[in-house]
Design an enzyme around this catalytic site. Structure first.
Site, PDB file in Angstrom:
ATOM      1  N   ARG A  32       0.179  -6.581  17.118  1.00  0.00           N
ATOM      2  CA  ARG A  32       0.681  -5.423  16.363  1.00  0.00           C
ATOM      3  C   ARG A  32      -0.137  -4.160  16.631  1.00  0.00           C
ATOM      4  O   ARG A  32       0.395  -3.044  16.555  1.00  0.00           O
ATOM      5  CB  ARG A  32       0.690  -5.749  14.869  1.00  0.00           C
ATOM      6  CG  ARG A  32       1.470  -4.737  13.997  1.00  0.00           C
ATOM      7  CD  ARG A  32       1.652  -5.273  12.595  1.00  0.00           C
ATOM      8  NE  ARG A  32       2.483  -4.385  11.773  1.00  0.00           N
ATOM      9  CZ  ARG A  32       2.032  -3.674  10.743  1.00  0.00           C
ATOM     10  NH1 ARG A  32       0.748  -3.747  10.407  1.00  0.00           N
ATOM     11  NH2 ARG A  32       2.851  -2.902  10.047  1.00  0.00           N
ATOM     12  N   ILE A  58       6.252   1.817  11.152  1.00  0.00           N
ATOM     13  CA  ILE A  58       6.339   0.424  11.583  1.00  0.00           C
ATOM     14  C   ILE A  58       6.343  -0.404  10.299  1.00  0.00           C
ATOM     15  O   ILE A  58       5.470  -0.248   9.443  1.00  0.00           O
ATOM     16  CB  ILE A  58       5.168   0.046  12.524  1.00  0.00           C
ATOM     17  CG1 ILE A  58       5.248  -1.427  12.957  1.00  0.00           C
ATOM     18  CG2 ILE A  58       3.816   0.355  11.914  1.00  0.00           C
ATOM     19  CD1 ILE A  58       4.210  -1.798  14.015  1.00  0.00           C
ATOM     20  N   SER A  59       7.349  -1.233  10.123  1.00  0.00           N
ATOM     21  CA  SER A  59       7.519  -1.973   8.869  1.00  0.00           C
ATOM     22  C   SER A  59       6.355  -2.924   8.624  1.00  0.00           C
ATOM     23  O   SER A  59       5.687  -3.380   9.558  1.00  0.00           O
ATOM     24  CB  SER A  59       8.825  -2.767   8.891  1.00  0.00           C
ATOM     25  OG  SER A  59       9.944  -1.914   8.930  1.00  0.00           O
ATOM     26  N   GLN A  60       6.122  -3.233   7.348  1.00  0.00           N
ATOM     27  CA  GLN A  60       5.075  -4.193   7.026  1.00  0.00           C
ATOM     28  C   GLN A  60       5.457  -5.560   7.590  1.00  0.00           C
ATOM     29  O   GLN A  60       6.648  -5.918   7.664  1.00  0.00           O
ATOM     30  CB  GLN A  60       4.851  -4.271   5.519  1.00  0.00           C
ATOM     31  CG  GLN A  60       5.989  -4.901   4.751  1.00  0.00           C
ATOM     32  CD  GLN A  60       5.677  -5.118   3.292  1.00  0.00           C
ATOM     33  OE1 GLN A  60       6.441  -4.730   2.433  1.00  0.00           O
ATOM     34  NE2 GLN A  60       4.559  -5.731   2.987  1.00  0.00           N
ATOM     35  N   PRO A  61       4.486  -6.365   8.022  1.00  0.00           N
ATOM     36  CA  PRO A  61       4.788  -7.672   8.608  1.00  0.00           C
ATOM     37  C   PRO A  61       5.658  -8.556   7.727  1.00  0.00           C
ATOM     38  O   PRO A  61       6.516  -9.280   8.240  1.00  0.00           O
ATOM     39  CB  PRO A  61       3.394  -8.269   8.837  1.00  0.00           C
ATOM     40  CG  PRO A  61       2.533  -7.072   9.100  1.00  0.00           C
ATOM     41  CD  PRO A  61       3.057  -6.020   8.171  1.00  0.00           C
TER      42      PRO A  61
END
EC number: 2.1.1.77
Length: 208
Positions: A32, A58-61
């Site tokens: 990431r 960037i979206s959270q995992p």
């Protein structure tokens, strides 16, 4: 072996209800930190969203894992992603299926994502600069469609580009947003509400 930071994130995702080990393995395999600016590298494995420029994130995992899990992918699934962004979600998908199609309305982000994916030897991705509201008709139908920004309502074009039995996963709403899963069965679309979310808006049109 994965690093302690990666393992800590995977443990956290399992505790949050992520059960698909193939999805978790894909998250562990994709670095990431390669998808965020240098200033945010130390936070890359934290379970948070991060800015990537152009007003995008960037979206959270957790959300990446949750949305990917909801797609019920197989290696043969034909997948469309709306909103390439940094390319991180794209890379996760590329580890799970034979080929991914991805549309991004911001040309600069599309170019950066293509470079990152190439640097990671992920060549099973086709990207296109275009209006995500319109999907990718020339490549339809798709078994799975994932949208990484929130339209105020579900775009009709995306529903019609689903194959029989196909699944569309997307956030929907403006002030109040909810993650939705749409499954196509014959001439019907079965819509389930999954959980409350917060995404950037899915803007119509293209941006050079």
């Amino acid at each position: 072996m994965v690093s302690r930071r990666v393992q800590a994130l995977l443990d956290q995702l399992r505790a949050q209800g992520i059960q698909d080990e193939l999805v978790l393995n894909a998250l562990a395999a994709v670095p990431r930190e390669k998808f965020v600016d240098e200033a945010f590298e130390q936070k890359a494995w934290d379970n948070i969203a991060l800015p990537i420029g152009q007003g995008q994130t960037i979206s959270q995992p957790y959300m990446v894992a949750r949305m990917t899990e909801l797609l019920e992918l197989t290696p043969q699934s034909r997948v469309l992603e709306i909103g390439t962004g940094s390319g991180y979600q794209t890379a996760i998908l590329a580890h799970l299926v034979q080929h991914v199609c991805s549309v991004e309305r911001i040309k600069g982000l599309q170019w950066q994502a293509r470079r990152r994916l190439k640097n990671l030897d992920l060549h099973n991705v086709s990207t296109r600069h275009g209006d995500g509201w319109q999907g990718w008709q020339a490549r339809a139908p798709f078994d799975a469609i994932i949208v990484t920004a929130a339209p105020p309502e579900i775009p009709t074009a995306l529903m019609t580009q689903l194959d029989e039995g196909g699944i569309l996963v997307l956030p929907v709403g403006e002030e109040h947003q909810y993650l939705k899963r749409v499954r196509r069965r014959g001439g019907e679309f079965i819509i389930d509400t999954v959980e409350a979310v917060r995404f950037v808006p899915l803007v119509k049109g293209e941006l050079a």
